[in-house]
Design a protein around this motif. Sequence first.
Motif, PDB file in Angstrom:
ATOM      1  N   ASP A  42       0.846  -1.184   0.000  1.00  0.00           N
ATOM      2  CA  ASP A  42       0.000   0.000   0.000  1.00  0.00           C
ATOM      3  C   ASP A  42       0.888   1.243   0.000  1.00  0.00           C
ATOM      4  O   ASP A  42       1.442   1.614   1.037  1.00  0.00           O
ATOM      5  CB  ASP A  42      -0.900  -0.022   1.230  1.00  0.00           C
ATOM      6  CG  ASP A  42      -1.871   1.135   1.287  1.00  0.00           C
ATOM      7  OD1 ASP A  42      -1.766   2.072   0.455  1.00  0.00           O
ATOM      8  OD2 ASP A  42      -2.748   1.116   2.168  1.00  0.00           O
ATOM      9  N   PRO A  43       1.027   1.899  -1.167  1.00  0.00           N
ATOM     10  CA  PRO A  43       1.880   3.086  -1.228  1.00  0.00           C
ATOM     11  C   PRO A  43       1.455   4.196  -0.259  1.00  0.00           C
ATOM     12  O   PRO A  43       2.310   4.912   0.268  1.00  0.00           O
ATOM     13  CB  PRO A  43       1.743   3.557  -2.678  1.00  0.00           C
ATOM     14  CG  PRO A  43       1.283   2.365  -3.432  1.00  0.00           C
ATOM     15  CD  PRO A  43       0.483   1.546  -2.465  1.00  0.00           C
ATOM     16  N   GLY A  80       2.887   3.389   2.904  1.00  0.00           N
ATOM     17  CA  GLY A  80       4.322   3.594   2.764  1.00  0.00           C
ATOM     18  C   GLY A  80       4.704   5.056   2.900  1.00  0.00           C
ATOM     19  O   GLY A  80       5.726   5.387   3.502  1.00  0.00           O
ATOM     20  N   ARG A  81       3.857   5.934   2.356  1.00  0.00           N
ATOM     21  CA  ARG A  81       4.125   7.370   2.481  1.00  0.00           C
ATOM     22  C   ARG A  81       4.131   7.780   3.950  1.00  0.00           C
ATOM     23  O   ARG A  81       4.974   8.574   4.381  1.00  0.00           O
ATOM     24  CB  ARG A  81       3.091   8.174   1.709  1.00  0.00           C
ATOM     25  CG  ARG A  81       3.347   9.651   1.803  1.00  0.00           C
ATOM     26  CD  ARG A  81       2.292  10.487   1.144  1.00  0.00           C
ATOM     27  NE  ARG A  81       2.613  11.887   1.391  1.00  0.00           N
ATOM     28  CZ  ARG A  81       2.425  12.861   0.553  1.00  0.00           C
ATOM     29  NH1 ARG A  81       1.880  12.619  -0.613  1.00  0.00           N
ATOM     30  NH2 ARG A  81       2.753  14.089   0.864  1.00  0.00           N
ATOM     31  N   GLN A 113      10.665  -1.638  -6.528  1.00  0.00           N
ATOM     32  CA  GLN A 113      10.096  -2.107  -5.272  1.00  0.00           C
ATOM     33  C   GLN A 113      10.851  -3.340  -4.766  1.00  0.00           C
ATOM     34  O   GLN A 113      11.154  -3.443  -3.580  1.00  0.00           O
ATOM     35  CB  GLN A 113       8.611  -2.427  -5.450  1.00  0.00           C
ATOM     36  CG  GLN A 113       7.934  -2.867  -4.177  1.00  0.00           C
ATOM     37  CD  GLN A 113       6.429  -3.024  -4.335  1.00  0.00           C
ATOM     38  OE1 GLN A 113       5.861  -2.608  -5.341  1.00  0.00           O
ATOM     39  NE2 GLN A 113       5.794  -3.615  -3.362  1.00  0.00           N
ATOM     40  N   ASP A 124       5.178  -1.804   1.936  1.00  0.00           N
ATOM     41  CA  ASP A 124       4.511  -0.501   1.780  1.00  0.00           C
ATOM     42  C   ASP A 124       5.516   0.605   1.460  1.00  0.00           C
ATOM     43  O   ASP A 124       5.281   1.430   0.573  1.00  0.00           O
ATOM     44  CB  ASP A 124       3.721  -0.147   3.043  1.00  0.00           C
ATOM     45  CG  ASP A 124       2.534  -1.058   3.284  1.00  0.00           C
ATOM     46  OD1 ASP A 124       2.124  -1.793   2.359  1.00  0.00           O
ATOM     47  OD2 ASP A 124       2.004  -1.038   4.418  1.00  0.00           O
ATOM     48  N   ALA A 134       6.733   0.183  -2.052  1.00  0.00           N
ATOM     49  CA  ALA A 134       5.688   0.580  -3.010  1.00  0.00           C
ATOM     50  C   ALA A 134       5.602   2.100  -3.108  1.00  0.00           C
ATOM     51  O   ALA A 134       5.407   2.645  -4.203  1.00  0.00           O
ATOM     52  CB  ALA A 134       4.348  -0.009  -2.597  1.00  0.00           C
ATOM     53  N   TRP A 135       5.744   2.790  -1.978  1.00  0.00           N
ATOM     54  CA  TRP A 135       5.692   4.251  -1.993  1.00  0.00           C
ATOM     55  C   TRP A 135       6.825   4.823  -2.854  1.00  0.00           C
ATOM     56  O   TRP A 135       6.604   5.615  -3.758  1.00  0.00           O
ATOM     57  CB  TRP A 135       5.766   4.821  -0.576  1.00  0.00           C
ATOM     58  CG  TRP A 135       6.086   6.282  -0.567  1.00  0.00           C
ATOM     59  CD1 TRP A 135       7.224   6.869  -0.103  1.00  0.00           C
ATOM     60  CD2 TRP A 135       5.290   7.341  -1.102  1.00  0.00           C
ATOM     61  NE1 TRP A 135       7.173   8.228  -0.306  1.00  0.00           N
ATOM     62  CE2 TRP A 135       5.994   8.547  -0.924  1.00  0.00           C
ATOM     63  CE3 TRP A 135       4.047   7.394  -1.713  1.00  0.00           C
ATOM     64  CZ2 TRP A 135       5.509   9.784  -1.323  1.00  0.00           C
ATOM     65  CZ3 TRP A 135       3.549   8.625  -2.120  1.00  0.00           C
ATOM     66  CH2 TRP A 135       4.275   9.806  -1.920  1.00  0.00           C
ATOM     67  N   TYR A 136       8.038   4.416  -2.561  1.00  0.00           N
ATOM     68  CA  TYR A 136       9.161   4.990  -3.286  1.00  0.00           C
ATOM     69  C   TYR A 136       9.141   4.598  -4.774  1.00  0.00           C
ATOM     70  O   TYR A 136       9.502   5.395  -5.629  1.00  0.00           O
ATOM     71  CB  TYR A 136      10.489   4.641  -2.622  1.00  0.00           C
ATOM     72  CG  TYR A 136      10.743   5.501  -1.407  1.00  0.00           C
ATOM     73  CD1 TYR A 136      10.903   6.875  -1.534  1.00  0.00           C
ATOM     74  CD2 TYR A 136      10.811   4.962  -0.133  1.00  0.00           C
ATOM     75  CE1 TYR A 136      11.120   7.689  -0.436  1.00  0.00           C
ATOM     76  CE2 TYR A 136      11.038   5.766   0.978  1.00  0.00           C
ATOM     77  CZ  TYR A 136      11.188   7.131   0.820  1.00  0.00           C
ATOM     78  OH  TYR A 136      11.405   7.931   1.920  1.00  0.00           O
ATOM     79  N   GLN A 137       8.686   3.386  -5.085  1.00  0.00           N
ATOM     80  CA  GLN A 137       8.583   2.992  -6.487  1.00  0.00           C
ATOM     81  C   GLN A 137       7.526   3.820  -7.218  1.00  0.00           C
ATOM     82  O   GLN A 137       7.662   4.114  -8.403  1.00  0.00           O
ATOM     83  CB  GLN A 137       8.238   1.504  -6.620  1.00  0.00           C
ATOM     84  CG  GLN A 137       8.072   1.079  -8.078  1.00  0.00           C
ATOM     85  CD  GLN A 137       7.775  -0.381  -8.224  1.00  0.00           C
ATOM     86  OE1 GLN A 137       8.696  -1.186  -8.220  1.00  0.00           O
ATOM     87  NE2 GLN A 137       6.507  -0.740  -8.361  1.00  0.00           N
ATOM     88  N   SER A 138       6.477   4.224  -6.511  1.00  0.00           N
ATOM     89  CA  SER A 138       5.371   4.944  -7.148  1.00  0.00           C
ATOM     90  C   SER A 138       5.724   6.380  -7.539  1.00  0.00           C
ATOM     91  O   SER A 138       5.013   7.009  -8.315  1.00  0.00           O
ATOM     92  CB  SER A 138       4.145   4.955  -6.232  1.00  0.00           C
ATOM     93  OG  SER A 138       4.340   5.848  -5.142  1.00  0.00           O
TER      94      SER A 138
END
Length: 113
Positions: A29-30, A33-34, A63, A97, A100-104
């Motif tokens: 869940d990005p 993750g944020r 990710q 998470d 996923a955040w940093y990849q997004s």
Amino acid sequence: MLKMSNPVLSAVILATSILTLSSTAFAADPAEGRKLASQCKVCHGLDGIAKIPIAPNLAGESQIYIQNQLKAFRSGKREHEMMSVVAKNLTDQQIADLAAWYQSIEITAKMPE
């Protein structure tokens, strides 16, 4: 019940099943993750752009790569004064998470003219 007479085929099916289960066990869940990235922002920035010279940029990074590195810090396979402490208490879900955040985060580059 299906009888498997080919041991290689059985092993492939078993490995595929395990990989499928492990990849779905942690739906990253990005947004979560944020929230977690607030503890990373001093060095890596909430936007994934490093704020200090010795920290890598994480924005747009794979990710899988981020997860592997955080797990290596957590387990002690990889050591760093700060990251080993930070990663020590992260769960697999939190790692997924964050990754996923940093990849997004989308990064663009401009070639010099």
